[in-house]
Design an enzyme around this catalytic site. Structure first.
Site, PDB file in Angstrom:
ATOM      1  N   ASP A 202      -8.407   3.301  15.363  1.00 23.23           N
ATOM      2  CA  ASP A 202      -9.281   4.085  15.569  1.00 23.23           C
ATOM      3  C   ASP A 202     -10.200   4.899  16.150  1.00 23.23           C
ATOM      4  O   ASP A 202     -10.805   5.571  16.360  1.00 23.23           O
ATOM      5  CB  ASP A 202     -10.245   3.355  13.893  1.00 23.23           C
ATOM      6  CG  ASP A 202     -10.947   4.689  13.730  1.00 23.23           C
ATOM      7  OD1 ASP A 202     -10.887   5.754  12.737  1.00 23.23           O
ATOM      8  OD2 ASP A 202     -12.384   4.087  13.951  1.00 23.23           O
ATOM      9  N   MET A 283     -15.994   8.108   9.384  1.00 26.18           N
ATOM     10  CA  MET A 283     -17.211   9.351   9.864  1.00 26.18           C
ATOM     11  C   MET A 283     -16.444   9.463  11.515  1.00 26.18           C
ATOM     12  O   MET A 283     -16.022  10.225  11.704  1.00 26.18           O
ATOM     13  CB  MET A 283     -17.981   9.306   9.606  1.00 26.18           C
ATOM     14  CG  MET A 283     -18.459   8.727   8.490  1.00 26.18           C
ATOM     15  SD  MET A 283     -18.188  10.567   7.303  1.00 26.18           S
ATOM     16  CE  MET A 283     -18.565  11.905   7.909  1.00 26.18           C
ATOM     17  N   ARG A 284     -15.741   8.649  11.213  1.00 25.33           N
ATOM     18  CA  ARG A 284     -15.454   8.566  13.907  1.00 25.33           C
ATOM     19  C   ARG A 284     -14.103   9.963  13.447  1.00 25.33           C
ATOM     20  O   ARG A 284     -14.385  10.585  14.487  1.00 25.33           O
ATOM     21  CB  ARG A 284     -14.669   7.249  14.325  1.00 25.33           C
ATOM     22  CG  ARG A 284     -14.426   7.669  15.647  1.00 25.33           C
ATOM     23  CD  ARG A 284     -14.085   7.109  16.377  1.00 25.33           C
ATOM     24  NE  ARG A 284     -15.158   5.555  15.855  1.00 25.33           N
ATOM     25  CZ  ARG A 284     -15.247   4.030  15.936  1.00 25.33           C
ATOM     26  NH1 ARG A 284     -14.051   3.745  15.245  1.00 25.33           N
ATOM     27  NH2 ARG A 284     -16.479   2.886  15.796  1.00 25.33           N
ATOM     28  N   ALA A 285     -13.453   9.694  12.582  1.00 24.82           N
ATOM     29  CA  ALA A 285     -12.194  11.040  12.666  1.00 24.82           C
ATOM     30  C   ALA A 285     -12.867  12.327  12.209  1.00 24.82           C
ATOM     31  O   ALA A 285     -13.053  13.184  13.329  1.00 24.82           O
ATOM     32  CB  ALA A 285     -11.277  10.540  11.255  1.00 24.82           C
ATOM     33  N   VAL A 288     -14.634  12.771  15.906  1.00 22.56           N
ATOM     34  CA  VAL A 288     -13.776  12.822  16.679  1.00 22.56           C
ATOM     35  C   VAL A 288     -12.927  14.777  16.692  1.00 22.56           C
ATOM     36  O   VAL A 288     -12.731  15.613  17.750  1.00 22.56           O
ATOM     37  CB  VAL A 288     -13.185  12.132  17.032  1.00 22.56           C
ATOM     38  CG1 VAL A 288     -11.710  12.695  17.949  1.00 22.56           C
ATOM     39  CG2 VAL A 288     -13.699  10.959  17.296  1.00 22.56           C
TER      40      VAL A 288
END
Length: 660
Positions: A202, A283-285, A288
């Site tokens: 991730d 929330m990283r997706a 990015v």
């Protein structure tokens, strides 16, 4: 000077060629346009030009300006530079140099990666002298980690933390140094050698799958270009110089344009809907995907976000974030994406989708390998019993190797490693981690008078330096020796056996072990899986194990010892753990029982830590597996006791009965 292979000469890396950029080339370029994306993880088999393309990428990037003499590549335009070599004068000299490609070897230590304090100079001169590591050298450049899946987890965490924060703090012996570390991290890996943990997956911004082309014409073209380059590197590069310059200028323009790309509320809402629909965690997706969409728009010469930008971003940013356990294949089906983000018509999107449909490959491969280990097999033709699938894995009991090893850091057996509690100190050249200040002073103290010290600073020499010896946990080779003979072939028993092995494989994955599988049935034993870190491959092999026939127990044990011997030659520091799963009945040959006990004695003579998992069931038990364990010098456990939760229940029940 060594000539690098030109980027546009790699098939799929020329935007002006038919089909445009493939996913790998596009992901690399987007990450250089917007370094905040978080880098690229390239997954693929060996010999697919992963390293070639990454090394060629650095030649495409515009030169950068740095303060002359600064070891940390400080940008002269930086208002408040964070460099240990500072402060700098307002009129400090400036120099221009190419962007660096820094390669991090798999065997690098934490001191080599992050840097360290020059302790000898600190003690003798009374000043802090920081020796920069590879991350300092990679600042404002590209950090390339080949075989990133073989790098230890704590180093991967360190790299990804630095890439995300843009700075690195190094603390050694009470001294703290912070410097900037903004770089594009590119990791390549062969999934056959083992997977990264989902948490580390991730942390990479984008992920792509690569494979060698199957079209003979394309394969012939690859060979033709490579031979031409090897014969005349300079002449070959000159043929692609115009394409390289055009690509370099397009990247430079996109880097200037990306800050002006507008991420509207509608675009952000679509991104959130897609990420939510694909079930990604955190929330990283979303972040990015938004950055990737903006970089793709800038790459296409626009400042507005289109559906095609969102589709490309989702295809690159989401597949590796959908994994829920190590046995899930990463991937994203194109039809799923079509439902959420229907492609625009030709009149709205004249340029074809760069990168093709690379998102389907991992899912298709997973389907073809029968990775659904819980599926109930139907009856097989020809009288041959169908392989029995495993059940839902459980939390397995921890088995360890006796003694204290010196293998690679992991999470299973006790070992002297680079991390853990300090247990002593050794000279600097010896194995260990972290220079120990007190032991260094203690080593130097008896020689101060001989060295002429009359007061003042400590007179220190290199031979006085001491490293800390630490005890932590190591990774092991877990070798499963599985009885698949007729006595084990009862459907429910084989399901229990495969469920236990699957659970132990999952435990080995979490503890960073290598695994291997030897099976025995009929007249002999076979290596069903050579030693590997890829436990998902082991899980797929497990699902296909047939059962039936006699029980050549002795042959299985001897084959296991031979495999251990070969692995000790390849990796002497990795200690083996033998897990023999059997009911102990040896039925192959007239003297099968005697030969199996001699083989067990042979295992014991090799000093291999072993566990015998007893699969015998029923009211009338012969105790053969227990006898086998005694001859091997192994721990004896019942099949049900492999389940850590079941074992806890047994202990609690016995405790309650005793209290009553």
């Amino acid at each position: 000077m060594l000539q690098s292979y030109p980027f546009p000469a790699v098939l799929g890396a020329d935007p002006d060629a038919p089909g445009g950029l493939d996913d790998m080339a596009l992901a690399l370029i987007l990450s250089t346009i917007s370094p905040g994306i978080g880098g690229v993880l390239v997954r693929g088999e060996k010999g697919t030009a992963k390293s070639t393309l990454v090394r060629a990428l650095a030649d495409l990037l515009p030169d950068i300006q740095v303060i002359a003499g600064d070891r940390f590549s400080t940008d002269p335009a930086e208002p408040q530079p964070l460099s240990p070599d500072g402060p700098f004068a307002a009129d400090a000299a400036v120099e221009t140099r190419p962007v660096r490609l820094v390669e991090l070897p798999v065997g690098a230590t934490e001191d080599r990666v992050a840097g360290s304090i020059h302790l000898e100079r600190a003690l003798s001169d009374g000043a802090v002298h920081f020796e920069p590591g590879l991350l300092a050298r990679a600042h404002r450049g590209i950090l390339y980690v080949d075989e990133v899946n073989l790098l230890h987890d704590h180093l991967v965490d360190l790299l990804l933390d630095a890439a995300a924060m843009g700075r690195l703090t190094v603390e050694r012996d009470g001294i703290s140094v912070t410097h900037q570390a903004r770089f594009v991290i590119v990791g390549t890996m062969n999934p056959e050698e083992g997977e990264l943990r989902p948490q580390l997956l991730d942390r990479f911004g984008l992920s792509v799958e690569v494979a060698a082309p199957q079209d003979p014409a394309l394969r012939a073209e690859v060979v033709r270009r490579r031979l031409a380059f090897d014969a005349d590197p300079e002449g070959f590069r000159s043929r692609y110089s115009l394409a390289e310059e055009a690509l370099r200028q397009r990247i430079s323009d996109a880097q200037e344009r990306v800050a002006g790309v507008e991420l509207t509320s509608a675009a952000l809402l679509r991104i959130a809907e897609v990420c939510s629909a694909f079930g990604v965690d955190g929330m990283r997706a979303d972040i990015v995907t938004a950055r990737t969409a903006a970089a793709h728009a800038a790459w296409q010469g626009r400042t507005d976000i289109t559906v095609e930008d969102l589709r490309v971003a989702a295809r690159l940013a989401l597949p590796h974030r959908r994994r829920r356990n190590p046995f899930d294949a990463p991937g994203l089906q194109e039809n799923e994406l079509d439902e959420l983000l229907p492609p625009e018509g030709p009149e709205d999107d004249p340029e074809p989708d760069p990168g093709g449909d690379g998102g389907d490959s991992a899912e298709s491969e997973a389907d073809s390998t029968g990775a659904d280990s819980g599926a109930e097999p139907g009856p097989a033709g020809g009288g041959q019993p169908a392989p029995v699938g495993a059940g839902e894995p459980f939390r397995a009991r921890l088995f360890t190797v006796d003694g204290v090893g010196e293998g690679q850091a992991g999470r299973r057996s006790r070992a002297r490693t680079t991390a853990g509690r300090r247990t002593g100190a050794t000279p600097l050249a010896a194995a260990g981690a972290g220079i120990h200040l007190l032991e260094t002073v203690r080593a130097a103290a008896p020689f101060q008078a001989v060295r002429g010290r009359a007061g003042g600073r400590l007179l220190l020499r290199a031979e006085d330096l001491r490293r800390a010896v630490r005890e932590g946990r190591e990774a092991n080779l877990v070798l499963f020796v599985v009885d698949t003979s007729g006595s084990m072939a009862a459907r429910e028993r084989m399901r229990q056996v495969k469920t236990a092995i699957l659970s132990l494989l999952l435990d080995a994955y979490r503890r960073r072990d290598r695994v291997a599988v030897v099976t025995f049935r009929g007249d002999g034993a076979d290596v069903a899986l050579p030693a590997t870190r890829s436990v998902d491959v082991a899980a797929r092999r497990l699902d296909d194990l047939p059962a039936g026939g006699r029980t050549p127990l002795a042959e299985g044990l001897i084959e296991a010892v031979e495999l251990v011997r070969r692995e000790r030659l390849r990796d002497p520091g990795r200690r083996p753990l033998l897990v023999v799963i059997t009911d102990g009945r040896a039925t192959s040959g007239a003297d099968a029982v005697a030969r199996s006990r001699r083989a067990a004695d042979y295992v014991a003579s090799q000093r291999i830590s072993s566990v015998v998992v007893d699969c015998e069931s029923g009211r009338m038990r012969m105790g053969l597996a227990r006898t086998l364990a005694e001859h091997m010098g192994a721990d004896h456990v019942w099949l049900a006791q492999v389940n850590a939760e079941a074992l806890t229940d047994i202990v609690r029940g016995a405790t309650r009965e005793g209290a009553a």
